[in-house]
Design a protein around this motif. Sequence first.
Motif, PDB file in Angstrom:
ATOM      1  N   ALA A 145      73.159  62.983  32.155  1.00 21.83           N
ATOM      2  CA  ALA A 145      73.339  62.350  31.083  1.00 21.83           C
ATOM      3  C   ALA A 145      72.587  63.589  30.232  1.00 21.83           C
ATOM      4  N   ALA A 146      73.208  64.470  29.375  1.00 21.24           N
ATOM      5  CA  ALA A 146      72.548  65.128  28.414  1.00 21.24           C
ATOM      6  C   ALA A 146      73.209  64.844  26.525  1.00 21.24           C
ATOM      7  N   GLU A 147      72.815  64.543  25.506  1.00 21.72           N
ATOM      8  CA  GLU A 147      72.796  65.467  25.099  1.00 21.72           C
ATOM      9  C   GLU A 147      72.112  66.329  23.606  1.00 21.72           C
ATOM     10  N   TRP A 148      72.507  66.960  23.044  1.00 22.04           N
ATOM     11  CA  TRP A 148      72.442  67.982  22.018  1.00 22.04           C
ATOM     12  C   TRP A 148      73.283  67.896  20.444  1.00 22.04           C
ATOM     13  N   THR A 149      72.842  68.960  19.643  1.00 15.85           N
ATOM     14  CA  THR A 149      73.530  69.380  18.428  1.00 15.85           C
ATOM     15  C   THR A 149      74.004  70.355  18.975  1.00 15.85           C
ATOM     16  N   CYS A 150      75.532  70.612  18.686  1.00 17.44           N
ATOM     17  CA  CYS A 150      75.772  72.063  18.778  1.00 17.44           C
ATOM     18  C   CYS A 150      76.102  72.818  18.132  1.00 17.44           C
ATOM     19  N   ALA A 151      75.317  73.779  17.985  1.00 16.41           N
ATOM     20  CA  ALA A 151      74.938  74.743  16.369  1.00 16.41           C
ATOM     21  C   ALA A 151      75.411  75.841  16.127  1.00 16.41           C
ATOM     22  N   GLY A 152      76.384  76.238  17.392  1.00 15.44           N
ATOM     23  CA  GLY A 152      77.020  77.676  17.319  1.00 15.44           C
ATOM     24  C   GLY A 152      77.720  78.201  18.376  1.00 15.44           C
ATOM     25  N   PHE A 153      77.298  79.243  19.077  1.00 14.47           N
ATOM     26  CA  PHE A 153      78.314  80.193  20.188  1.00 14.47           C
ATOM     27  C   PHE A 153      78.034  81.345  20.084  1.00 14.47           C
ATOM     28  N   ALA A 154      77.833  82.252  21.150  1.00 12.30           N
ATOM     29  CA  ALA A 154      77.208  83.347  21.380  1.00 12.30           C
ATOM     30  C   ALA A 154      78.395  83.680  21.970  1.00 12.30           C
TER      31      ALA A 154
END
Length: 198
Positions: A145-154
């Motif tokens: 399990a993991a979670e984060w806020t996606c704030a962009g891409f590359a």
Amino acid sequence: MGTATLGVSIAVPEPYGSQLQQLRAGFGDAAAHGIPTHVTLVPPTEVDADRLPEIKAHLAEVAGAFRAFAMRLSGTGTFRPVSPVVFVRIVEGVAGCTRLQGAVRDPAGPLSRELAFPYHPHVTVAHGISEEAMDVAYGALADYAAEWTCAGFALYEQGSDGVWRKLREYPFGDGPTGVPGQPDSVPGAAADTTARPS
């Protein structure tokens, strides 16, 4: 001017990215160290190198039209037997990823391309290794399990050595995100059987 092999993806942030990359290598996937842990938006695509400025401008425009969204990983899935892949499932952030990849691959844009399989966002943890090793990967990360806020891409480019290197990051702006009125989740077991390469 030649060609370049590009990919567009959402990086899985630390500490999760390195953890999953090391685990992938430990399962026997020799390509692991050359592939940063990611969620694909555009799979490896060969383009004329002189189109890079146009591509970068397009990606900046797309990023500016999005805002950050939550990402959550939980458990494993597989595309076997159609494709020899084991992945960590995305259980929150599916709608954001799907909408984003659609904008990046806009038919009127420089990264327009058809996909071999329906888009299915995921995080590959084993690809093209033995069936036994894929079974190990599937079981070892069943409770991941993991979670984060996606704030962009590359934007990434694959070198002649097979290693993917980041060319530029594209932070989101303050535009809309998600798909109003649609659930932002993986529809049960169907996620395990949809064919999609890593």
